[in-house]
Design a protein around this motif. Structure first.
Motif, PDB file in Angstrom:
ATOM      1  N   UNK A  42      60.173  83.766   6.200  1.00 53.43           N
ATOM      2  CA  UNK A  42      59.643  83.941   7.550  1.00 53.43           C
ATOM      3  C   UNK A  42      58.214  83.417   7.587  1.00 53.43           C
ATOM      4  N   UNK A  43      57.885  82.731   8.659  1.00 48.97           N
ATOM      5  CA  UNK A  43      56.558  82.137   8.848  1.00 48.97           C
ATOM      6  C   UNK A  43      55.765  82.970   9.846  1.00 48.97           C
ATOM      7  N   UNK A  85      61.150  77.011   7.131  1.00 50.58           N
ATOM      8  CA  UNK A  85      60.458  77.857   8.094  1.00 50.58           C
ATOM      9  C   UNK A  85      60.558  77.183   9.453  1.00 50.58           C
ATOM     10  N   UNK A  86      60.552  77.970  10.515  1.00 51.77           N
ATOM     11  CA  UNK A  86      60.707  77.413  11.855  1.00 51.77           C
ATOM     12  C   UNK A  86      60.207  78.413  12.884  1.00 51.77           C
ATOM     13  N   UNK A 221      50.927  74.418   8.869  1.00 53.81           N
ATOM     14  CA  UNK A 221      52.345  74.546   8.553  1.00 53.81           C
ATOM     15  C   UNK A 221      53.198  74.355   9.805  1.00 53.81           C
ATOM     16  N   UNK A 222      52.624  74.663  10.969  1.00 53.79           N
ATOM     17  CA  UNK A 222      53.322  74.562  12.251  1.00 53.79           C
ATOM     18  C   UNK A 222      52.821  73.414  13.108  1.00 53.79           C
ATOM     19  N   UNK A 275      42.346  81.431  11.584  1.00 57.96           N
ATOM     20  CA  UNK A 275      43.335  82.047  10.694  1.00 57.96           C
ATOM     21  C   UNK A 275      44.324  80.994  10.211  1.00 57.96           C
ATOM     22  N   UNK A 276      44.529  80.962   8.909  1.00 57.27           N
ATOM     23  CA  UNK A 276      45.512  80.051   8.341  1.00 57.27           C
ATOM     24  C   UNK A 276      46.927  80.587   8.568  1.00 57.27           C
ATOM     25  N   UNK A 277      47.913  79.727   8.345  1.00 52.47           N
ATOM     26  CA  UNK A 277      49.310  80.132   8.457  1.00 52.47           C
ATOM     27  C   UNK A 277      49.766  80.812   7.163  1.00 52.47           C
TER      28      UNK A 277
END
Length: 309
Positions: A42-43, A85-86, A221-222, A275-277
């Motif tokens: 989970x992301x 992840x999505x 990441x997104x 904030x980072x992912x």
């Protein structure tokens, strides 16, 4: 999952049958262990947050690891994981929430309409600390042991998005959707942290349950982190670098018009760079202790190897 459970039971039974009558195999210590398992990922980032979104975007992962015992409580494991992840703004909760000053702000992610899916590989080295020391050889280990995990690793990072004009998934990193001077890296440093439970299945096999989070040093990441550039800035980057992707990038950097909303102005909020992912793994693994003669002897001195024969 049923197939995995059946395979797990067959492997446990096979190891028990193979060594059931080998007295010396039980007495020798086994410092190496090979594990393999499956689970869910989970992301957490600009497109999904547990604080406001009720439906978790769980996606599959698989992993293998090789663990080496160092002391009666400490070991090190080398891991390779493949995971997905999505997330999508169209699935956002659309909640209203109160900011620190008491002002109300609406969740506008549905209007932003960003989405991504990523297939990644992660390579890591992890220290594992057992709550209960294992005094003596591996066969003396308790039936159940809890352990902590901390390590360092690297993950690939190539989020993809759906281009509705062509119906194809495209590499968002190469499109440089925020018109950075240089596109963000296709690799990201990660710090795995978590807990696990090791359950003794038989003399040579454990069932392992793990939950680990990844602190990342990346907010892409997104594919979303800062502010919207102008369409011209996006086009200028691709023209200057001769990528041939200017038209595609102009479609993908701002997805709001796809849902009938107006184009985002330059400087509008696209993400939160403060904030980072993050991402998390939940895995079930089968861990098998390897005999010294089959594996450990490769790393031993010639004198030690002869003694193991």
């Amino acid at each position: 999952m049923k197939q995995f459970t059946l395979t797990l039971l067959l492997l446990i039974g096979l190891t028990e049958f193979t060594y059931a009558q080998n007295f010396y195999a039980r007495r020798r210590d086994r410092n190496w262990a090979l594990s393999a398992g499956i689970g869910q990922s989970i992301y957490v980032g600009e497109l999904y947050t547990p604080l406001f979104d009720k439906s978790a975007g769980f996606t599959p992962n698989v992993g293998v690891g090789l663990r080496r015992k160092i002391t009666d409580q400490l070991s090190v494991r080398f891991d390779i994981n493949y995971y997905q992840i999505a997330a999508a703004d169209s699935l956002a909760a659309q909640a209203s929430f109160t900011l620190g000053g008491g002002d109300q702000e609406n969740d506008s992610r549905n209007e932003r309409n960003l989405s991504f899916r990523s297939h990644n590989f992660e390579f890591s080295s992890q220290f594992i600390f057992n709550l209960i020391p294992i005094d003596g050889p591996y066969s003396y280990r308790p039936d159940l042991n809890i352990y902590a995990i901390a390590g360092i690793g690297v993950t690939t990072n190539n989020p993809r998005g759906l281009d509705i004009a062509s119906g194809n998934m495209v590499n968002l990193r190469k499109l440089n959707t925020e018109a950075l001077e240089e596109p963000y890296s296709g690799l990201a440093l990660v710090i795995p942290l978590g807990m696990g439970i090791r359950i003794k299945a038989n003399q040579f096999t454990d069932i392992v349950l793990e939950g680990t989070g990844r602190i990342t040093f990346n907010d892409y990441l997104d594919d979303a982190s800062t502010l919207y550039p102008s369409e011209q800035e996006v086009r200028d980057y691709h023209v200057a670098n001769g990528t041939g992707l200017a038209d595609l990038a102009a479609r993908m950097y701002d997805r709001a018009p796809e849902k009938g909303f107006g184009e985002r102005e330059k400087g509008s909020i696209r993400g939160n760079p403060e904030y980072n992912d993050y991402y998390f793994f939940f895995q079930v693994r089968l861990e098998m202790y390897l005999s010294d003669t089959a594996f450990g002897g490769i790393f031993a001195s010639k004198k030690t190897a002869r003694r193991l024969r």
